[in-house]
Design a protein around this motif. Structure first.
Motif, PDB file in Angstrom:
ATOM      1  N   ARG A 273      30.850  31.062  20.289  1.00  0.00           N
ATOM      2  CA  ARG A 273      30.011  32.246  20.552  1.00  0.00           C
ATOM      3  C   ARG A 273      28.596  31.868  20.975  1.00  0.00           C
ATOM      4  O   ARG A 273      27.950  32.591  21.732  1.00  0.00           O
ATOM      5  N   ALA A 274      28.098  30.720  20.503  1.00  0.00           N
ATOM      6  CA  ALA A 274      26.771  30.266  20.920  1.00  0.00           C
ATOM      7  C   ALA A 274      26.754  29.930  22.412  1.00  0.00           C
ATOM      8  O   ALA A 274      25.771  30.197  23.105  1.00  0.00           O
ATOM      9  N   LEU A 275      27.849  29.341  22.902  1.00  0.00           N
ATOM     10  CA  LEU A 275      27.926  28.992  24.320  1.00  0.00           C
ATOM     11  C   LEU A 275      28.335  30.167  25.196  1.00  0.00           C
ATOM     12  O   LEU A 275      27.996  30.211  26.372  1.00  0.00           O
ATOM     13  N   ASP A 276      29.074  31.096  24.615  1.00  0.00           N
ATOM     14  CA  ASP A 276      29.509  32.271  25.371  1.00  0.00           C
ATOM     15  C   ASP A 276      29.759  33.430  24.402  1.00  0.00           C
ATOM     16  O   ASP A 276      30.850  33.529  23.822  1.00  0.00           O
ATOM     17  N   PRO A 277      28.753  34.291  24.211  1.00  0.00           N
ATOM     18  CA  PRO A 277      28.909  35.408  23.271  1.00  0.00           C
ATOM     19  C   PRO A 277      30.098  36.314  23.577  1.00  0.00           C
ATOM     20  O   PRO A 277      30.646  36.947  22.681  1.00  0.00           O
TER      21      PRO A 277
ATOM     22  N   ALA B 280      31.588  29.739  15.746  1.00  0.00           N
ATOM     23  CA  ALA B 280      30.136  29.866  15.919  1.00  0.00           C
ATOM     24  C   ALA B 280      29.673  29.102  17.155  1.00  0.00           C
ATOM     25  O   ALA B 280      28.851  29.603  17.934  1.00  0.00           O
ATOM     26  N   LYS B 281      30.197  27.888  17.369  1.00  0.00           N
ATOM     27  CA  LYS B 281      29.850  27.120  18.579  1.00  0.00           C
ATOM     28  C   LYS B 281      30.330  27.847  19.824  1.00  0.00           C
ATOM     29  O   LYS B 281      29.618  27.914  20.831  1.00  0.00           O
TER      30      LYS B 281
ATOM     31  N   GLU C  46      29.326  23.195  29.837  1.00  0.00           N
ATOM     32  CA  GLU C  46      29.027  22.951  28.426  1.00  0.00           C
ATOM     33  C   GLU C  46      30.335  22.962  27.644  1.00  0.00           C
ATOM     34  O   GLU C  46      31.192  23.804  27.884  1.00  0.00           O
TER      35      GLU C  46
END
Length: 127
Positions: A50-54, A47-48, A22
């Motif tokens: 962290r959405a894909l990998d916190p 934000a993107k 991703e």
């Protein structure tokens, strides 16, 4: 008539978890041989990321993106590539790699001003 020169560009992608594949666009690299020009502009959407990998290393990703910009500028920030011409620096940056910050495929176009082009592409494809 305005003279336009051929330019090449590649997106810089962030792939937070390489095994998942991703990614999202976080920058653009523009090279124009006729103008002896290479530049990169980046924009990290945390934000993107962290959405894909916190658990992503935001500072590390940001440092890698800044390194791409520094290599394009040349000078001390380019490290061993400091003495290389813009074309060599561009080719090195677009070489495939399996890391969190990766180049996308190379595309071409025509431009009267590569400096304007790099900003236009950043707004169009990254922000």
């Amino acid at each position: 008539m305005i003279k336009r020169d051929v330019f090449e560009y590649a997106l810089v992608r962030v792939v937070p978890r390489v095994e998942r594949g991703e990614c999202f666009n976080a920058g653009v690299i523009v090279y124009c041989r006729a103008k002896s020009y290479v530049a990169a502009r980046t924009h990290l959407d945390e934000a993107k990321l962290r959405a894909l990998d916190p658990g992503a290393d935001v500072a590390g990703v940001r440092a890698a993106l800044h390194a791409v910009e520094g290599l394009c500028r040349g000078g001390e920030r380019a490290g061993q590539a400091a003495g290389d011409d813009p074309g060599r620096r561009f080719r090195w940056l677009i070489a495939p790699r399996s890391t969190v910050v990766q180049p996308g495929p190379v595309h071409t176009g025509l431009t009267a001003d590569p400096e304007v082009e790099v900003e236009r592409l950043l707004d169009l494809l990254v922000r």
